[in-house]
Design a protein around this motif. Structure first.
Motif, mmCIF file in Angstrom:
data_model
loop_
_atom_site.group_PDB
_atom_site.id
_atom_site.type_symbol
_atom_site.label_atom_id
_atom_site.label_comp_id
_atom_site.label_asym_id
_atom_site.label_seq_id
_atom_site.Cartn_x
_atom_site.Cartn_y
_atom_site.Cartn_z
ATOM 1 N N THR A 54 -9.786 10.075 3.309
ATOM 2 C CA THR A 54 -8.783 9.332 2.328
ATOM 3 C C THR A 54 -10.426 8.287 1.914
ATOM 4 O O THR A 54 -10.111 8.848 0.649
ATOM 5 C CB THR A 54 -8.157 7.878 2.557
ATOM 6 N N ARG A 55 -11.484 8.597 1.891
ATOM 7 C CA ARG A 55 -12.641 8.029 1.024
ATOM 8 C C ARG A 55 -14.417 8.598 1.404
ATOM 9 O O ARG A 55 -14.839 7.906 2.414
ATOM 10 C CB ARG A 55 -12.822 6.327 1.828
ATOM 11 N N TRP A 87 -11.902 8.401 6.873
ATOM 12 C CA TRP A 87 -10.373 9.186 7.100
ATOM 13 C C TRP A 87 -9.459 8.116 6.894
ATOM 14 O O TRP A 87 -7.845 8.262 7.669
ATOM 15 C CB TRP A 87 -10.594 9.925 8.622
ATOM 16 N N GLY A 88 -9.909 6.446 7.060
ATOM 17 C CA GLY A 88 -9.031 5.770 7.092
ATOM 18 C C GLY A 88 -8.345 4.964 8.102
ATOM 19 O O GLY A 88 -6.952 5.022 8.366
#
Length: 258
Positions: free
Chosen positions: A145-146, A222-223
Motif C-alpha cells: 500500500t506504500r 504493506w499497511g
C-alpha cells in the motif's frame, strides 16, 4: 612573438571518477558471467530460492502481515546470497589474486574501486528483485500500500549487504572461507527479523537491529503497521547499519593477501 599552443589539460585526458567506476564495473561483470560458480550463487540460486519460498509460503502468508513477511524472507534470501555472499567472495578472491592491489596502484581512489567492484553485483540483484516482484504480481500477490516505503527498505538492505560484504571480506582469506565467515551476519539478520515479531517486551531493542528495522519498514509498506515515527526511526537505523560496516571497512580494508 609567437606563443606555443596550450597543451591539453591532463584533467581533460584523464577519465573521470564515474568513468573509472564504470570501467571496473564492466570488467567485474564480465568476470561474473564467466565464472560458473559465482554466476550460480549470484543469479540462479537466489531466484530458485525465492521461487521455492513463494510456492511453499504463498498459502500461509495471507493478508498484509503475511505478505510483508514473505516479501522480507524473499528479499533476505536473494540479497544475502546475491549481494552479501557474492561481495564477500569476490573481494576476497580479487585480493588473493592481487587484482585489488593492481587497481589501487593506478589513479583510482579507494571509493572508486569499491563502487566499481560492488555496483555490478548490486545492480544484478536489484534486477532479479524487480523480476521477482513482477512474477509475484502476476501470481496474485497483493502489492504494497506504500510502495515508496518498501522501495526504500529494499535499497537500504541492498546497500547494507554490500557494505557488510566489504567488512566480512577483510576476515575472509579465500572464497571457500566465505561459506563460514558470512554465517554470523546471516544469523543476525534473519534472527533479528523474526525476533521483532515476538511480543516479548523488547520490541524497542529488536527494532534497532538490521532485521528488525527491515521488518518494521516492510510491515508499514504493506499497511500492517501505521506510518508513524517508528517507521522514520527504522529508516534511520537501517541507514546507520549501512554506514557502520562501511566506516570500519574503510579503515581496515586489506588490499593484498596476507
Amino acid at each position: 612573438m609567437t606563443t606555443a599552443p596550450n597543451a591539453p589539460s591532463t584533467a581533460l585526458r584523464a577519465p573521470s571518477a564515474a568513468g573509472r567506476v564504470l570501467s571496473i564495473a564492466l570488467m567485474e561483470l564480465r568476470i561474473i558471467f564467466r565464472n560458473k560458480t559465482v554466476l550460480t550463487g549470484a543469479v540462479l540460486m537466489p531466484v530458485a530460492m525465492a521461487v521455492y519460498m513463494f510456492f511453499i509460503g504463498a498459502d500461509q502468508m495471507a493478508g498484509p502481515t503475511g505478505m510483508a513477511i514473505m516479501a522480507g524472507l524473499t528479499l533476505m534470501i536473494v540479497t544475502l546470497l546475491g549481494v552479501y555472499l557474492t561481495a564477500t567472495t569476490t573481494l576476497a578472491t580479487r585480493r588473493q589474486e592481487l587484482f585489488l592491489k593492481r587497481l589501487r596502484s593506478g589513479e583510482s581512489s579507494d571509493t572508486v574501486i569499491w563502487l566499481g567492484m560492488l555496483a555490478p553485483i548490486v545492480v544484478l540483484v536489484a534486477a532479479q528483485l524487480a523480476i521477482i516482484a513482477v512474477g509475484f504480481g502476476i501470481a496474485g500477490v497483493d502489492a504494497p500500500t506504500r510502495p515508496l516505503v518498501v522501495l526504500g527498505a529494499v535499497l537500504g538492505f541492498l546497500a547494507l549487504c554490500a557494505t557488510a560484504g566489504m567488512l566480512t571480506s577483510i576476515y575472509t582469506p579465500s572464497a571457500a572461507a566465505a561459506q563460514i565467515t558470512t554465517l554470523p551476519f546471516f544469523a543476525v539478520v534473519v534472527g533479528s527479523f523474526f525476533w521483532t515479531g515476538f511480543d516479548d517486551g523488547l520490541e524497542v531493542i529488536s527494532r534497532l537491529t538490521p532485521g528488525g528495522a527491515l521488518q518494521n519498514l516492510l510491515m508499514a509498506g504493506w499497511g500492517a503497521e501505521p506510518l508513524d515515527v517508528s517507521v522514520a526511526v527504522a529508516a534511520v537505523v537501517l541507514v546507520a547499519w549501512v554506514l557502520l560496516p562501511y566506516r570500519i571497512a574503510a579503515r581496515r580494508f586489506r588490499w593484498e593477501k596476507r
